[in-house]
Enzyme design. Structure first.
Site, PDB file in Angstrom:
ATOM      1  N   ARG A  27      -9.890  -0.285  10.506  1.00  0.00           N
ATOM      2  CA  ARG A  27      -8.763   0.037  11.390  1.00  0.00           C
ATOM      3  C   ARG A  27      -7.996  -1.218  11.816  1.00  0.00           C
ATOM      4  O   ARG A  27      -7.368  -1.239  12.875  1.00  0.00           O
ATOM      5  CB  ARG A  27      -9.253   0.810  12.634  1.00  0.00           C
ATOM      6  CG  ARG A  27      -9.847   2.154  12.287  1.00  0.00           C
ATOM      7  CD  ARG A  27     -10.360   2.919  13.493  1.00  0.00           C
ATOM      8  NE  ARG A  27     -11.037   4.144  13.073  1.00  0.00           N
ATOM      9  CZ  ARG A  27     -10.425   5.305  12.863  1.00  0.00           C
ATOM     10  NH1 ARG A  27      -9.129   5.409  13.060  1.00  0.00           N
ATOM     11  NH2 ARG A  27     -11.098   6.346  12.459  1.00  0.00           N
ATOM     12  N   GLN A  36      -4.085 -27.699 -11.189  1.00  0.00           N
ATOM     13  CA  GLN A  36      -4.261 -28.790 -12.186  1.00  0.00           C
ATOM     14  C   GLN A  36      -3.130 -29.827 -12.081  1.00  0.00           C
ATOM     15  O   GLN A  36      -2.153 -29.637 -11.370  1.00  0.00           O
ATOM     16  CB  GLN A  36      -4.363 -28.241 -13.610  1.00  0.00           C
ATOM     17  CG  GLN A  36      -5.460 -27.205 -13.842  1.00  0.00           C
ATOM     18  CD  GLN A  36      -6.883 -27.703 -13.620  1.00  0.00           C
ATOM     19  OE1 GLN A  36      -7.703 -27.014 -13.048  1.00  0.00           O
ATOM     20  NE2 GLN A  36      -7.172 -28.924 -14.054  1.00  0.00           N
ATOM     21  N   LYS A  38      -2.506  -2.841   7.997  1.00  0.00           N
ATOM     22  CA  LYS A  38      -2.795  -4.269   8.123  1.00  0.00           C
ATOM     23  C   LYS A  38      -1.860  -5.049   7.203  1.00  0.00           C
ATOM     24  O   LYS A  38      -1.293  -4.493   6.293  1.00  0.00           O
ATOM     25  CB  LYS A  38      -4.263  -4.481   7.756  1.00  0.00           C
ATOM     26  CG  LYS A  38      -4.869  -5.738   8.322  1.00  0.00           C
ATOM     27  CD  LYS A  38      -4.983  -5.716   9.817  1.00  0.00           C
ATOM     28  CE  LYS A  38      -5.207  -7.128  10.340  1.00  0.00           C
ATOM     29  NZ  LYS A  38      -5.067  -7.213  11.782  1.00  0.00           N
ATOM     30  N   ASP A  39      -1.722  -6.349   7.481  1.00  0.00           N
ATOM     31  CA  ASP A  39      -0.741  -7.166   6.746  1.00  0.00           C
ATOM     32  C   ASP A  39      -1.411  -7.838   5.562  1.00  0.00           C
ATOM     33  O   ASP A  39      -1.428  -9.061   5.463  1.00  0.00           O
ATOM     34  CB  ASP A  39      -0.167  -8.219   7.677  1.00  0.00           C
ATOM     35  CG  ASP A  39       0.128  -7.641   9.034  1.00  0.00           C
ATOM     36  OD1 ASP A  39       1.107  -6.927   9.147  1.00  0.00           O
ATOM     37  OD2 ASP A  39      -0.655  -7.904   9.965  1.00  0.00           O
ATOM     38  N   HIS A  42      -8.469   4.731   2.800  1.00  0.00           N
ATOM     39  CA  HIS A  42      -7.818   3.450   2.426  1.00  0.00           C
ATOM     40  C   HIS A  42      -8.634   2.702   1.373  1.00  0.00           C
ATOM     41  O   HIS A  42      -8.951   1.525   1.559  1.00  0.00           O
ATOM     42  CB  HIS A  42      -7.676   2.562   3.657  1.00  0.00           C
ATOM     43  CG  HIS A  42      -6.782   3.106   4.720  1.00  0.00           C
ATOM     44  ND1 HIS A  42      -5.411   2.911   4.715  1.00  0.00           N
ATOM     45  CD2 HIS A  42      -7.042   3.821   5.835  1.00  0.00           C
ATOM     46  CE1 HIS A  42      -4.880   3.475   5.786  1.00  0.00           C
ATOM     47  NE2 HIS A  42      -5.840   4.042   6.487  1.00  0.00           N
ATOM     48  N   ASP A  85      -7.157  -7.672   0.807  1.00  0.00           N
ATOM     49  CA  ASP A  85      -7.009  -6.378   1.476  1.00  0.00           C
ATOM     50  C   ASP A  85      -7.932  -6.327   2.692  1.00  0.00           C
ATOM     51  O   ASP A  85      -8.991  -6.952   2.707  1.00  0.00           O
ATOM     52  CB  ASP A  85      -7.358  -5.242   0.502  1.00  0.00           C
ATOM     53  CG  ASP A  85      -7.059  -3.871   1.099  1.00  0.00           C
ATOM     54  OD1 ASP A  85      -6.045  -3.754   1.815  1.00  0.00           O
ATOM     55  OD2 ASP A  85      -7.831  -2.929   0.849  1.00  0.00           O
ATOM     56  N   LYS A  86      -7.514  -5.551   3.693  1.00  0.00           N
ATOM     57  CA  LYS A  86      -8.227  -5.396   4.969  1.00  0.00           C
ATOM     58  C   LYS A  86      -8.321  -6.730   5.706  1.00  0.00           C
ATOM     59  O   LYS A  86      -9.347  -7.085   6.294  1.00  0.00           O
ATOM     60  CB  LYS A  86      -9.639  -4.809   4.748  1.00  0.00           C
ATOM     61  CG  LYS A  86      -9.647  -3.509   3.964  1.00  0.00           C
ATOM     62  CD  LYS A  86      -8.892  -2.387   4.653  1.00  0.00           C
ATOM     63  CE  LYS A  86      -8.978  -1.096   3.838  1.00  0.00           C
ATOM     64  NZ  LYS A  86      -7.908  -0.967   2.823  1.00  0.00           N
ATOM     65  N   ASP A 136       0.886  -1.172   0.000  1.00  0.00           N
ATOM     66  CA  ASP A 136       0.000   0.000   0.000  1.00  0.00           C
ATOM     67  C   ASP A 136       0.916   1.212   0.000  1.00  0.00           C
ATOM     68  O   ASP A 136       1.645   1.452   0.964  1.00  0.00           O
ATOM     69  CB  ASP A 136      -0.869  -0.053   1.261  1.00  0.00           C
ATOM     70  CG  ASP A 136      -1.757   1.179   1.426  1.00  0.00           C
ATOM     71  OD1 ASP A 136      -1.566   2.168   0.686  1.00  0.00           O
ATOM     72  OD2 ASP A 136      -2.621   1.144   2.315  1.00  0.00           O
ATOM     73  N   TYR A 140       1.086  -0.482  15.372  1.00  0.00           N
ATOM     74  CA  TYR A 140       0.263  -0.567  14.176  1.00  0.00           C
ATOM     75  C   TYR A 140       0.909   0.201  13.029  1.00  0.00           C
ATOM     76  O   TYR A 140       1.326   1.337  13.189  1.00  0.00           O
ATOM     77  CB  TYR A 140      -1.139   0.004  14.432  1.00  0.00           C
ATOM     78  CG  TYR A 140      -1.993  -0.102  13.197  1.00  0.00           C
ATOM     79  CD1 TYR A 140      -2.671  -1.274  12.912  1.00  0.00           C
ATOM     80  CD2 TYR A 140      -2.069   0.937  12.284  1.00  0.00           C
ATOM     81  CE1 TYR A 140      -3.427  -1.403  11.772  1.00  0.00           C
ATOM     82  CE2 TYR A 140      -2.828   0.821  11.134  1.00  0.00           C
ATOM     83  CZ  TYR A 140      -3.504  -0.340  10.893  1.00  0.00           C
ATOM     84  OH  TYR A 140      -4.242  -0.476   9.745  1.00  0.00           O
ATOM     85  N   TYR A 171      -3.817   9.612   0.159  1.00  0.00           N
ATOM     86  CA  TYR A 171      -3.821   9.269   1.570  1.00  0.00           C
ATOM     87  C   TYR A 171      -2.840   8.112   1.830  1.00  0.00           C
ATOM     88  O   TYR A 171      -2.783   7.149   1.072  1.00  0.00           O
ATOM     89  CB  TYR A 171      -5.235   8.852   2.019  1.00  0.00           C
ATOM     90  CG  TYR A 171      -5.286   8.638   3.494  1.00  0.00           C
ATOM     91  CD1 TYR A 171      -5.267   9.716   4.374  1.00  0.00           C
ATOM     92  CD2 TYR A 171      -5.301   7.349   4.022  1.00  0.00           C
ATOM     93  CE1 TYR A 171      -5.263   9.528   5.735  1.00  0.00           C
ATOM     94  CE2 TYR A 171      -5.301   7.152   5.386  1.00  0.00           C
ATOM     95  CZ  TYR A 171      -5.277   8.247   6.245  1.00  0.00           C
ATOM     96  OH  TYR A 171      -5.262   8.048   7.596  1.00  0.00           O
TER      97      TYR A 171
HETATM   98  P1  13P Z   1      -4.900  -0.849   5.016  1.00  0.00           P
HETATM   99  O1  13P Z   1      -3.997  -1.713   5.861  1.00  0.00           O
HETATM  100  O2  13P Z   1      -5.471  -1.607   3.865  1.00  0.00           O
HETATM  101  O3  13P Z   1      -4.197   0.398   4.635  1.00  0.00           O
HETATM  102  O4  13P Z   1      -6.170  -0.478   5.896  1.00  0.00           O
HETATM  103  C1  13P Z   1      -6.052   0.304   7.005  1.00  0.00           C
HETATM  104  C2  13P Z   1      -7.345   0.274   7.755  1.00  0.00           C
HETATM  105  O5  13P Z   1      -7.450  -0.444   8.718  1.00  0.00           O
HETATM  106  C3  13P Z   1      -8.451   1.100   7.291  1.00  0.00           C
HETATM  107  O6  13P Z   1      -9.573   1.029   8.109  1.00  0.00           O
HETATM  108  P1  13P Z   2      -6.729 -32.122 -15.035  1.00  0.00           P
HETATM  109  O1  13P Z   2      -6.978 -33.493 -15.535  1.00  0.00           O
HETATM  110  O2  13P Z   2      -5.926 -31.243 -15.925  1.00  0.00           O
HETATM  111  O3  13P Z   2      -6.220 -32.107 -13.627  1.00  0.00           O
HETATM  112  O4  13P Z   2      -8.207 -31.382 -14.987  1.00  0.00           O
HETATM  113  C1  13P Z   2      -9.234 -31.866 -14.203  1.00  0.00           C
HETATM  114  C2  13P Z   2     -10.337 -30.886 -14.215  1.00  0.00           C
HETATM  115  O5  13P Z   2     -10.404 -30.006 -15.032  1.00  0.00           O
HETATM  116  C3  13P Z   2     -11.339 -30.983 -13.148  1.00  0.00           C
HETATM  117  O6  13P Z   2     -12.220 -29.895 -13.127  1.00  0.00           O
HETATM  118 MG    MG Z   3      -4.092   1.842   3.381  1.00  0.00          MG
HETATM  119 MG    MG Z   4      -4.479  -2.432   2.196  1.00  0.00          MG
END
Ligand code: 13P
Ligand code: 13P
Ligand code: MG
Ligand code: MG
Length: 364
Positions: A267, A243, A233-234, A18, A130-131, A11, A230, A89
């Site tokens: 948050r 397949q 967020k991660d 956000h 996200d979030k 971000d 803080y 922001y």
């Molecule tokens: P981000 O980590 O995506 O920036 O979000 C922050 C947040 O908590 C907004 O409410």
């Molecule tokens: P594969 O045989 O390529 O794994 O595909 C199977 C399939 O499409 C099931 O939805």
């Molecule tokens: Mg953000």
């Molecule tokens: Mg984010």
């Protein structure tokens, strides 16, 4: 041909709070990489999920390569300059350090990387959320790789009958990587016992037990564990090969029909259901709900096809309506109980000070 996929997300600024990066910001990141790519990468793609920008690279330099990480870092720095110029922001929000130091992991951005020998055809899916935090992928991965209720291939495909090996990281331990390897199906209950705690135990990798090939690489960084406070967020990323000896694309996508409750809404402090959304979708209601995008590709000699936007399909409209209802229902109880994260996870410092102040007013 042996290739590495690197999916790196940060971000670095967004419009209206956000919510979503600007087009100019995405263009700036893209132009930077376009100008530098020839020396380092075979191919790349750029997209956004909520307020985060993700870069997907294919290259031949292996995982954890400092030149590739620096390219992403420098592109995010160039983007941050643009975000500041536009007055976005949270410009540079996830770039926690002033200078690059060898590996972008631990500097703020989320990273998922995998090196493998390309199969004759190599389909895979990039997930960006996200979030929320890395634990958000625990349940969908468990169900997609270990439960025949979602992964019918566990019953139907001879290439999957041996099951999968899960590497699970203890993300509370920050001195170095601390992980455990467990096998499905025989260790299923132990895997479930760990994955119950999404804030501490996070699936980092999954391998086929048929041929030892890696199917999944997921980001596991928890920023508050690095910064001690803080810092945003991660919001996690994940690469999933599909397949053949891995689940079908649709089996990996199937668990996202649940809209399971994850941490990270508003948050970074509330629980909310994870909504599967189209590429480039922003956030809105209560700075959310938590969202996930899925871009399907094939890669051949390191070159990517166009993306298939996996959640851009009428089926997911029905899921989104259900998830919106689940979000509203939990939001109706505001700050109470299950709606908000436990005290240990409340990431904005304010409540910590408030509780300290109130502590001194208690009488007995
Ligand atoms: P981000 O980590 O995506 O920036 O979000 C922050 C947040 O908590 C907004 O409410
Ligand atoms: P594969 O045989 O390529 O794994 O595909 C199977 C399939 O499409 C099931 O939805
Ligand atoms: Mg953000
Ligand atoms: Mg984010």
């Amino acid at each position: 041909m042996k290739i590495t996929l690197s999916l790196i997300k940060a971000d670095i600024g967004s419009i209206g709070g956000h919510l979503r990066p600007s087009k100019a910001l995405l263009d700036t990141v893209g132009e930077y990489i376009e100008g530098e790519k020839d020396k380092l990468v075979i191919d790349y793609r750029i997209g956004s999920t909520g307020d985060d920008i993700a870069i997907l690279f294919s290259h031949q330099k292996g995982t954890g390569n400092s030149e590739i990480h620096k390219l992403a870092w420098d592109a995010f720095m160039a983007g941050t300059a643009k975000a500041k110029e536009e007055g976005l922001y949270g410009a540079g929000q996830d770039l926690l350090k002033n200078a690059f130091s060898g590996n972008i992991k631990g500097l703020g951005p989320a990273v998922a990387e995998m090196e493998f020998e390309e199969r004759e055809n190599e389909p895979f899916i990039c997930f960006c959320a996200d979030k929320t935090d890395p634990g958000a992928f625990n349940l969908p991965l468990y169900l997609g790789f270990a439960d025949p209720m979602h992964c019918s291939g566990l019953i139907l495909s001879p290439k999957m009958s041996k099951g999968f090996k899960f590497e699970i990281m203890d993300v509370e331990y920050t001195k170095n990587d601390r992980f455990i390897e467990l096998n499905a199906p025989e260790d299923l209950y132990d895997i479930a016992a760990l994955l119950r705690d999404n804030e501490r135990f996070v699936i980092s990798k999954i391998y086929s037990r048929e041929n030892g090939e890696q199917a999944v690489a997921a980001s596991t960084t928890r920023l508050h564990n690095i910064a001690g406070t803080y810092t945003g967020k991660d919001d996690p990323v994940m690469l999933v090969r599909v397949q053949g000896s891995f689940p079908a694309a649709g089996e990996v996508l199937s668990p996202y029909s649940i809209g399971h409750y994850v941490a990270g809404f508003m948050r970074g402090s509330h629980n909310g259901p994870l909504m599967p959304v189209k590429a480039g979708c922003g956030t809105s209601f209560f700075d959310g709900p938590p969202i996930v995008t899925a871009a399907g590709y094939c890669v051949h000699n390191g070159k990517f096809t166009e993306a298939v936007d996996c959640f851009d399909h009428p089926y997911w409209d029905h899921v989104r309506r259900k998830v919106a209802r689940k979000a509203t229902e939990l939001r109706e109880q505001g700050f109470s109980g299950a709606a908000m994260l436990p005290y240990s996870e409340l990431e904005y410092g304010g409540i910590v000070d408030k509780m300290k102040r109130l502590e001194s007013k208690f009488k007995s």
